[in-house]
Motif scaffolding. Structure first.
Motif, PDB file in Angstrom:
ATOM      1  N   SER A 171       0.821  -1.215   0.000  1.00 53.31           N
ATOM      2  CA  SER A 171       0.000   0.000   0.000  1.00 53.31           C
ATOM      3  C   SER A 171       0.847   1.255   0.000  1.00 53.31           C
ATOM      4  CB  SER A 171      -0.935  -0.008   1.221  1.00 53.31           C
ATOM      5  OG  SER A 171      -1.745  -1.158   1.234  1.00 53.31           O
ATOM      6  N   THR A 207      -2.234  11.246   4.971  1.00 50.96           N
ATOM      7  CA  THR A 207      -3.308  12.112   4.476  1.00 50.96           C
ATOM      8  C   THR A 207      -4.590  11.293   4.406  1.00 50.96           C
ATOM      9  OG1 THR A 207      -2.878  11.562   2.165  1.00 50.96           O
ATOM     10  CG2 THR A 207      -1.649  13.421   3.110  1.00 50.96           C
ATOM     11  N   GLY A 208      -5.693  11.966   4.187  1.00 51.72           N
ATOM     12  CA  GLY A 208      -6.969  11.257   4.089  1.00 51.72           C
ATOM     13  C   GLY A 208      -6.968  10.228   2.981  1.00 51.72           C
ATOM     14  N   VAL A 209      -6.388  10.590   1.827  1.00 53.50           N
ATOM     15  CA  VAL A 209      -6.340   9.673   0.680  1.00 53.50           C
ATOM     16  C   VAL A 209      -5.476   8.455   1.004  1.00 53.50           C
ATOM     17  CG1 VAL A 209      -5.606   9.434  -1.727  1.00 53.50           C
ATOM     18  CG2 VAL A 209      -6.715  11.545  -0.958  1.00 53.50           C
ATOM     19  N   GLN A 210      -4.294   8.688   1.617  1.00 50.72           N
ATOM     20  CA  GLN A 210      -3.394   7.583   1.953  1.00 50.72           C
ATOM     21  C   GLN A 210      -4.036   6.639   2.968  1.00 50.72           C
ATOM     22  OE1 GLN A 210      -0.130  10.050   3.262  1.00 50.72           O
ATOM     23  NE2 GLN A 210       1.082   9.581   1.411  1.00 50.72           N
ATOM     24  N   GLN A 211      -4.719   7.212   3.952  1.00 49.35           N
ATOM     25  CA  GLN A 211      -5.360   6.405   4.985  1.00 49.35           C
ATOM     26  C   GLN A 211      -6.468   5.536   4.380  1.00 49.35           C
ATOM     27  OE1 GLN A 211      -6.274   8.522   8.634  1.00 49.35           O
ATOM     28  NE2 GLN A 211      -8.121   7.312   8.891  1.00 49.35           N
ATOM     29  N   THR A 212      -7.258   6.135   3.480  1.00 46.17           N
ATOM     30  CA  THR A 212      -8.345   5.388   2.834  1.00 46.17           C
ATOM     31  C   THR A 212      -7.786   4.244   1.986  1.00 46.17           C
ATOM     32  OG1 THR A 212      -9.692   7.394   2.750  1.00 46.17           O
ATOM     33  CG2 THR A 212     -10.310   5.591   1.270  1.00 46.17           C
ATOM     34  N   LYS A 213      -6.697   4.520   1.257  1.00 49.36           N
ATOM     35  CA  LYS A 213      -6.072   3.495   0.424  1.00 49.36           C
ATOM     36  C   LYS A 213      -5.577   2.323   1.278  1.00 49.36           C
ATOM     37  CE  LYS A 213      -2.146   2.715  -2.679  1.00 49.36           C
ATOM     38  NZ  LYS A 213      -0.913   3.314  -3.279  1.00 49.36           N
ATOM     39  N   SER A 232      -8.525   0.338   2.742  1.00 53.30           N
ATOM     40  CA  SER A 232      -9.200  -0.432   1.686  1.00 53.30           C
ATOM     41  C   SER A 232      -8.406  -1.689   1.335  1.00 53.30           C
ATOM     42  CB  SER A 232      -9.382   0.435   0.430  1.00 53.30           C
ATOM     43  OG  SER A 232     -10.198   1.551   0.708  1.00 53.30           O
TER      44      SER A 232
END
Length: 951
Positions: A645, A674-680, A683
């Protein structure tokens, strides 16, 4: 006593030490100790503590930072336990303890998390706890004490609340006088079931918010506090109100910590210096507790003790100065977590003006034991926390690295050590075999020291252990190269070995003392893992010195009686000075060397200024993601998913119970996402592992500002002490280049890390500190040869002296650098990701250290020395051709022949120098000289006159 007998005694002592080491290592022996592996290799226990500030106090970031620092000192006093301590959120501290799975053990390591309060005892007592004369009155019952102040507690908002259960107990005596009827008696008991609590709501929360049946709530008046006192702690005034049934007495004291002009308690744990508080023995041999106060604490302590001394003197005067004056002294109360621990008194005769800071001592009295002093010192150290903490969570955690990492480390270690052994055997033959035996002794004793000091062995620590074995070979190489010089000058192998050890000892001693100074200062000043590194460096330095000078010397001394021993070829002590292509004019090309270093340092500084260092989670903190999985997974599997990831440097741990290393609960610490990195990441975890119930928290760095600050201060202080030592042993002009070479190596290493943007972790810090020790060692050995050559080359310019010294030691420098790099390269090639980063820092640092010793330190010394009138004059004469060089036959030579002549004459002059008797383990008996030997010695003395003559 014969030489052989002395060597046998030395070998006997070494064998005894080795037997002790083996007993420590071998399972089943009565003194066996098992190595403690770090969190990265075996996991441990995680404890989460929540800060609970006192009523009226707002929790600050400074409170949390100071608490983390104190816990680090408490848990990791020697710096070898390798705990993980970090802030989580705004009011929690997470502690991970390596190899601990028992809650009781964890509690013993973490210790109490209470607050320390220091009261002016008699002055702060209030209400029923103080009689009309101001003397203490101890209450045997908390119920009775609070009942007496019910009216005061009803006024305003109470300070705290207690909950009691009232029970009636009726008993009928079984034995009664004859003719009388047994009468039942009823007693009422009030048992404490809750409190103290700051609010009534908090007090009644466990009971559904209501006062339970037969329950009674009693309050403490505002700005008052209840302090309990176990009778064993020496409670004052216990005879006035009866005897306590449970051996605990109670006092009511004033409590107003927020009062800026006259706070009560007058002092707290923040006024103490943690490192200066310890148990000791006084001048009369009695146990004492030494205290050290901060600047504010010093002033406050003297002010309070002055008032106590004056009150005690006034009471004694009022009594007509009759009787024992100690009956009138006033006391200083030490309270931890609401419990009175000690009440030392202030002797107004010895200290009429109080006790000035910053240091003070508590005399434990005639009946006090040293254990009592240790317990009180621990109370004071424990209570230095600015706020108290509650344990809110405890769970087992897995290792952060898989078993494959340790296997890779073992393979890298074996390959590296085999390569070192092969190199020594090929290069030095039988002397190399002795060196390998010496390194085996060193490794065994060093590992035994790790077990004795209960050092927690992490993967970088394991790699560092392998590296020290390579560095330990350096001392043997120094001696062996010296032996070769002595053989080339015409001495027998036996005489060359005695002279090599004798003359090489000063060099080895200087290099090791400077390294030991760095280690000792870091150990005394630094904390946490830096302190542990310093301790192991210090132990390794001492053991290395003993094995190189004592063990190998004793082995060679015992073998000296054999006929084959005097064969130079078999001993690896034969051969002329080789590597002629390296005999260049280093000093003439100094501008080239400075330009190369300057360019690298400048590039590094620009890189640091533009994008900085890639600081890891150890330094910057980050995010912690916790989640569960329906199916159990191993740590390497989860780590690989996290790496896919994009978070290759994340720390992955299993939590809770496990079956054969398989976990269902996990936590992942990464840099701030960041929000995007955390979501990735979440997931991917859900898709690949079936992760659910995911949560995220912010976590602080584990290598805090204080640890870094202490490490920097330790380095600065060690540099000052090294400068003083080298000035005393050499000259101030020798000291400055050593320091500049060290700074050069640090800047190069940090600059390369910025240029490559590799992550900087705690392991990187350990590697940089290792580089410091190596850089010093290498430079000192070259400077020691320059110092030896200065009086032997009285007519030569300093540049020639420096060049010749480098030519004479360059084989040793290359050999030791190669030996040190062998295990590093093995770690770099065969190690896992963690070891590769550690090995990379060492590779850069050791290479830079070897470079700076030859190309930076020596030219800097030359530039400085050539400013002196004598050397400036010699330089001028050399440039004008007024100084010539002659070979052994007295012929003028120049160019490469002049270089060869200079080296040969220097070696002969050094060989002609008498061997210092002080430094050789055993002075060899002089052998009879043949006529040929005496003739050669006379010729040698003629050749070792000053190098060159004026025209």
């Amino acid at each position: 006593m014969t030489d052989r007998r002395k060597y046998l005694i030395l070998m006997g002592a070494i064998v005894a030490a080795l037997i002790g080491a083996v007993l420590l290592i071998v399972p089943g022996s009565p003194v066996h100790r098992k190595a403690t592996l770090g969190l990265d290799l075996q996991g441990g226990l995680e404890v989460v503590l929540k800060a609970v500030p006192p009523k009226g106090h707002t929790l600050t970031a400074d409170d949390m930072s100071r608490s983390i620092s104190i816990m680090q000192n408490r848990i990791n006093k020697l710096g070898v336990s390798e705990p993980e301590i970090r802030k989580q959120g705004s009011n929690q501290i997470v502690i991970q303890l390596a190899g601990v799975h028992d809650p009781a053990t964890a509690a013993a390591l973490i210790g109490k998390t209470a607050q320390l309060m220091l009261f002016d005892f008699e002055n702060d007592l209030t209400g029923p706890s103080r009689d009309v004369n101001g003397n203490p009155v101890a209450s045997p019952s908390l119920w009775a004490l609070l009942t007496q102040v019910r009216k005061q507690a009803a006024k305003g908002s109470p300070q705290s609340y207690y909950l009691f259960r009232t029970t009636k107990k009726t008993t009928t005596p079984k034995i009664v006088p004859k003719g009388k009827k047994a009468k039942p008696t009823t007693t009422v008991e009030h048992s404490l079931i809750g409190g103290p609590a700051d609010t009534l709501k908090e007090l009644l929360r466990p009971f559904g918010g209501k006062v339970p049946e037969n329950g009674t709530v009693l309050a403490v008046p505002r700005k008052n506090i209840v302090v309990s006192c176990p009778v064993a702690n020496g409670c004052l005034g216990i005879t006035q109100n009866g005897i306590s049934k449970n051996g605990v007495y109670y006092y009511l004291l004033r409590y107003d910590p927020q009062n800026k002009t006259a706070p009560v308690p007058e002092m707290n744990g923040s006024d103490l210096v943690l490192s200066g508080t310890r148990a000791d023995f006084g001048q009369a041999g009695n146990p004492i507790v030494l205290l050290q106060f901060t600047g504010h604490g010093s002033n406050q302590f003297q002010k309070i003790t002055r008032q106590e001394a004056q009150r005690g003197q006034a009471k004694y005067n009022l009594a007509g100065k009759q009787g024992d004056y100690t009956n009138y002294v006033q006391h200083f109360a030490i309270v931890l977590d609401g419990v009175l621990q000690s009440t030392p008194y202030i002797d107004f005769k010895q200290n009429p003006d109080g006790i000035p800071g910053p240091n003070a001592q508590i005399d434990m009295g005639n009946g006090g034991t040293f254990q009592d002093a240790k317990n009180l010192a621990l109370v004071l150290q424990t209570g230095a926390l600015p706020v108290s903490f509650q344990q809110i969570e405890r769970t087992d955690v897995s290792a952060t690295l898989g078993k494959d990492s340790l296997t890779q480390a073992w393979h890298a270690a074996l390959v590296g050590l085999v390569l070192v052994a092969i190199f020594l055997l090929v290069f030095y033959r039988f002397l190399g075999l002795v060196a390998v035996a010496g390194l085996a002794i060193y490794a065994l004793l060093y590992y035994a020291a790790i077990l004795l000091f209960n050092v927690t062995l992490t993967l970088p620590g394991f790699a560092g252990l392998i590296l020290t074995i390579g560095v330990a070979a350096d001392a043997n190489v120094v001696v062996f190269e010296r032996i070769k010089e002595e053989v080339r000058s015409g001495k027998s192998v036996r005489a060359a070995i005695a002279a090599g050890y004798g003359k090489g000892f000063h060099t080895i001693l200087d290099a090791n003392v400077v390294t030991a100074i760095t280690a000792l200062v870091l150990f005394l000043i630094a904390v946490a893992s830096v302190k542990g590194f310093a301790l192991m460096l210090l132990i390794g330095t001492v053991i290395s010195l003993l094995t190189a000078v004592v063990a190998t010397r004793a082995m060679l001394g015992l073998l000296a009686g054999f006929k084959w021993f005097d064969n130079p070829r078999f001993m690896g002590a034969q051969g002329a000075q080789t590597a002629k292509f390296l005999q260049i004019d280093f000093m003439k090309r100094k501008r080239t060397w400075f330009t190369i270093s300057g360019a690298i340092i400048l590039a590094g500084l620009i890189s640091i200024g533009v994008r900085g260092l890639n600081l890891g989670i150890d330094f910057k903190g980050g995010s912690q993601i916790t989640f569960s999985t329906h199916q159990g997974w191993t740590q390497p599997k989860v780590a690989s998913v996290v790496a896919q990831s994009g978070e290759r440097d994340a720390v992955v741990q299993g939590r809770g119970a496990s079956t054969n290393g398989v976990y269902r609960q996990w936590q992942v610490r990464t840099k701030s996402l960041t929000g995007v990195q955390q979501t990735k990441l979440q997931s991917n975890l859900a898709r690949e592992l079936g992760a659910y119930a995911s949560g995220t928290k912010n976590v602080s760095s584990s290598f805090g500002h204080q640890i870094a600050s202490d490490a920097i201060w330790g380095i600065v202080v060690s540099l000052i002490l090294i400068t003083i030592y080298i000035t005393l042993r050499f000259d101030l002009k020798f000291a400055i280049p050593v320091i500049l070479a060290m700074l050069h190596d640090i800047l190069i290493t940090i600059g390369v890390y910025s240029l490559t943007y590799k992550e900087v972790s705690v392991a990187t810090v350990a590697a940089v500190l290792t580089v410091l020790g190596y850089s010093i060692y290498d430079t000192i050995i070259i400077f020691d040869r320059i110092r030896e050559n200065v009086p032997l080359m009285r007519r030569q310019p300093f540049a020639t002296i420096a060049n010749v010294s480098i030519w004479e030691t360059i084989r040793r420098s290359l050999a030791t650098t190669f030996i040190t790099l062998l295990p590093i390269v093995a770690l770099l090639v065969l190690g896992g990701a963690t070891l590769k980063d550690f090995a990379f820092a060492l590779l850069v640092g050791v290479t830079s250290g070897a470079y700076s010793s030859i190309f930076i330190a020596a030219p800097l010394l030359t530039m400085w020395k050539e400013r002196e009138p004598e050397y400036a004059k010699r330089k001028h004469l050399a440039e004008t051709g007024a100084i010539e060089t002659v070979d052994a036959k007295g012929r003028r030579v120049s160019g490469t022949d002049a270089i060869a002549a200079a080296v040969a004459e220097s070696e002969e002059a050094l060989a002609a120098e008498p061997t210092p008797g002080l430094v050789d383990v055993v002075t060899p008996a002089p052998s009879e000289q043949t006529a040929q030997q005496r003739r050669e010695k006379r010729q040698q003395r003629r050749r070792t006159r000053p190098h060159g003559r004026a025209r």
